[in-house]
Scaffold this motif. Structure first.
Motif, PDB file in Angstrom:
ATOM      1  N   GLN A  87       8.701   8.507 -34.408  1.00 47.39           N
ATOM      2  CA  GLN A  87       7.491   9.766 -35.574  1.00 47.39           C
ATOM      3  C   GLN A  87       8.564  10.610 -36.442  1.00 47.39           C
ATOM      4  N   LYS A  88       9.842  10.964 -35.543  1.00 45.28           N
ATOM      5  CA  LYS A  88      10.969  11.339 -35.827  1.00 45.28           C
ATOM      6  C   LYS A  88      11.416  10.469 -36.834  1.00 45.28           C
ATOM      7  N   ALA A  89      11.991   9.544 -35.944  1.00 40.23           N
ATOM      8  CA  ALA A  89      12.710   8.314 -36.961  1.00 40.23           C
ATOM      9  C   ALA A  89      12.766   8.299 -37.962  1.00 40.23           C
ATOM     10  N   ILE A  90      11.160   8.462 -38.940  1.00 36.50           N
ATOM     11  CA  ILE A  90      10.853   7.803 -39.867  1.00 36.50           C
ATOM     12  C   ILE A  90      10.737   9.528 -40.254  1.00 36.50           C
ATOM     13  N   LYS A  91      10.125  10.357 -40.546  1.00 34.90           N
ATOM     14  CA  LYS A  91      10.819  11.760 -40.619  1.00 34.90           C
ATOM     15  C   LYS A  91      11.847  11.565 -40.834  1.00 34.90           C
ATOM     16  N   LEU A  92      12.856  11.259 -40.379  1.00 39.30           N
ATOM     17  CA  LEU A  92      14.605  11.331 -40.702  1.00 39.30           C
ATOM     18  C   LEU A  92      15.073  10.080 -42.053  1.00 39.30           C
ATOM     19  N   ALA A  93      14.066   9.280 -41.840  1.00 35.32           N
ATOM     20  CA  ALA A  93      14.225   8.473 -43.044  1.00 35.32           C
ATOM     21  C   ALA A  93      13.492   8.698 -44.175  1.00 35.32           C
ATOM     22  N   ASN A  94      12.591   9.446 -44.284  1.00 37.13           N
ATOM     23  CA  ASN A  94      11.363   9.874 -45.144  1.00 37.13           C
ATOM     24  C   ASN A  94      12.517  11.574 -46.049  1.00 37.13           C
ATOM     25  N   ASP A  95      12.929  12.088 -45.120  1.00 37.63           N
ATOM     26  CA  ASP A  95      14.241  13.022 -46.132  1.00 37.63           C
ATOM     27  C   ASP A  95      15.150  12.229 -46.320  1.00 37.63           C
ATOM     28  N   TYR A  96      15.591  11.576 -45.992  1.00 33.78           N
ATOM     29  CA  TYR A  96      16.741  10.665 -46.596  1.00 33.78           C
ATOM     30  C   TYR A  96      16.241   9.565 -47.620  1.00 33.78           C
ATOM     31  N   GLY A  97      15.505   9.327 -47.698  1.00 28.88           N
ATOM     32  CA  GLY A  97      15.284   8.127 -48.815  1.00 28.88           C
ATOM     33  C   GLY A  97      15.802   6.816 -48.467  1.00 28.88           C
ATOM     34  N   ILE A  98      15.651   6.707 -47.202  1.00 32.78           N
ATOM     35  CA  ILE A  98      15.945   5.515 -46.105  1.00 32.78           C
ATOM     36  C   ILE A  98      14.997   4.900 -46.098  1.00 32.78           C
ATOM     37  N   PRO A  99      14.784   3.120 -46.562  1.00 32.66           N
ATOM     38  CA  PRO A  99      14.128   2.487 -46.264  1.00 32.66           C
ATOM     39  C   PRO A  99      13.187   2.009 -44.569  1.00 32.66           C
ATOM     40  N   ILE A 100      12.181   1.678 -43.932  1.00 34.87           N
ATOM     41  CA  ILE A 100      11.904   1.838 -42.954  1.00 34.87           C
ATOM     42  C   ILE A 100      11.777   0.670 -42.450  1.00 34.87           C
ATOM     43  N   ILE A 101      12.506   0.153 -40.744  1.00 34.84           N
ATOM     44  CA  ILE A 101      12.308  -0.803 -41.093  1.00 34.84           C
ATOM     45  C   ILE A 101      11.694  -0.887 -39.378  1.00 34.84           C
ATOM     46  N   ALA A 102      11.015  -2.649 -38.898  1.00 38.94           N
ATOM     47  CA  ALA A 102      10.353  -2.073 -37.694  1.00 38.94           C
ATOM     48  C   ALA A 102      10.903  -3.273 -36.558  1.00 38.94           C
ATOM     49  N   GLY A 103      11.406  -3.456 -35.329  1.00 39.85           N
ATOM     50  CA  GLY A 103      12.052  -3.930 -35.047  1.00 39.85           C
ATOM     51  C   GLY A 103      11.684  -4.277 -33.369  1.00 39.85           C
ATOM     52  N   SER A 104      11.350  -4.737 -32.314  1.00 39.19           N
ATOM     53  CA  SER A 104      10.796  -4.493 -30.788  1.00 39.19           C
ATOM     54  C   SER A 104      11.138  -4.429 -29.868  1.00 39.19           C
ATOM     55  N   ASP A 105      12.955  -4.776 -30.788  1.00 43.11           N
ATOM     56  CA  ASP A 105      14.078  -4.169 -29.191  1.00 43.11           C
ATOM     57  C   ASP A 105      13.932  -5.488 -28.601  1.00 43.11           C
ATOM     58  N   ALA A 106      13.072  -6.434 -28.448  1.00 37.93           N
ATOM     59  CA  ALA A 106      13.111  -7.390 -27.187  1.00 37.93           C
ATOM     60  C   ALA A 106      14.263  -7.483 -26.635  1.00 37.93           C
ATOM     61  N   HIS A 107      14.199  -7.556 -25.195  1.00 36.96           N
ATOM     62  CA  HIS A 107      14.932  -7.494 -23.925  1.00 36.96           C
ATOM     63  C   HIS A 107      14.059  -9.105 -23.527  1.00 36.96           C
ATOM     64  N   CYS A 108      12.549  -9.477 -23.575  1.00 35.26           N
ATOM     65  CA  CYS A 108      12.024 -10.282 -22.493  1.00 35.26           C
ATOM     66  C   CYS A 108      11.217 -11.101 -23.362  1.00 35.26           C
ATOM     67  N   TYR A 109      10.964 -12.304 -23.152  1.00 32.74           N
ATOM     68  CA  TYR A 109       9.855 -13.108 -23.708  1.00 32.74           C
ATOM     69  C   TYR A 109       8.401 -11.813 -24.109  1.00 32.74           C
ATOM     70  N   PRO A 110       8.340 -11.605 -23.330  1.00 35.24           N
ATOM     71  CA  PRO A 110       6.638 -10.848 -24.279  1.00 35.24           C
ATOM     72  C   PRO A 110       6.746 -10.075 -25.720  1.00 35.24           C
ATOM     73  N   GLU A 111       7.787  -8.811 -25.280  1.00 34.83           N
ATOM     74  CA  GLU A 111       7.819  -8.162 -26.119  1.00 34.83           C
ATOM     75  C   GLU A 111       7.736  -8.808 -27.203  1.00 34.83           C
TER      76      GLU A 111
END
Length: 230
Positions: free
Chosen positions: A135-159
């Motif tokens: 949520q802090k990252a989302i707020k930072l992006a919104n404050d500066y008008g930067i598009p938000i993306i999502a990623g799993s940061d997967a290091h293991c297959y189930p992720e």
């Protein structure tokens, strides 16, 4: 088009995942594309791109670079990023017509050293992070008008695919919707065990074990409180 913007392979020191299996799992889980961004190298992305024979599935080559200000990911890369200075890393990414992603900005970053005007996307949802940091990252992006993306940061297959971004197209990567699912702590621990195994480090092994024991203890205490404390 659904893309997981943050996946590692065995070319990262803390993952054992093979690109061929990543591709099979990603497609099975309904993804249309993935970003392979190993730590400080594009080798995993290049390997995955070479073996991908599905024209309807997209592999974006990236690298998660450990800069003096924290991790920054470059995508659409064709060459290795040599610098570890934030400003110079951005210049190298731009020189390849790449895009700059600020990963998990509240985990081991010095934001005072980062010029946010040079960031194309901020990772607002990372499946390995808690809700507060996301949520802090989302707020930072919104404050500066930067598009938000999502990623799993997967290091293991189930992720793989736990977090994904619905984009308009590959050219603009305009995020239309974000999907987020928290990864289990056990996979974070397993990736640290992988790092200990690959580096033959007893210190990393012990550290991973201590962290997991503490995490398990906190979960037990929380469960007990919720059951008996009114």
């Amino acid at each position: 088009m659904k893309i997981d913007f943050h996946i590692h392979t065995y070319h990262s020191p803390d993952s054992l995942m093979k690109p061929a299996r990543i591709l099979r799992i990603a497609k099975r889980r309904g993804l249309d594309g993935i970003v392979i961004c190993d730590h400080n190298t594009i080798k995993g992305g290049i390997e995955a791109q070479k073996i991908n024979d599905d024209k309807n599935f997209h592999v974006i080559v990236g690298a998660e670079i450990a800069t003096d200000a924290g991790d920054v990911t470059g995508i659409f890369l064709t060459e290795e990023i040599e610098s570890r200075n934030f400003e110079d890393v951005v210049k190298e990414i731009w020189a390849q017509n790449g895009k700059v992603i600020l990963n998990h900005p509240y985990r081991r970053h010095d934001l005072s050293k980062i010029d946010l005007s040079k960031i194309d996307f901020i990772e607002g949802y990372n499946s390995r992070l808690n809700e507060e940091d996301n949520q802090k990252a989302i707020k930072l992006a919104n404050d500066y008008g930067i598009p938000i993306i999502a990623g799993s940061d997967a290091h293991c297959y189930p992720e793989i695919g736990n977090s994904r971004t619905v984009v308009k197209d590959l050219e603009s990567l305009l995020p239309l919707n974000l999907e987020y699912k928290k990864s289990k702590q056990i996979y974070v621990t397993l990736s640290q065990y992988a790092k200990a195994f690959k580096s033959r480090s007893v210190r990393v092994f012990i550290s991973a074990t201590i962290v997991y024991i503490k995490y398990s203890a906190r979960k037990c205490i929380k469960a007990i409180k919720s059951a008996f404390v009114r």
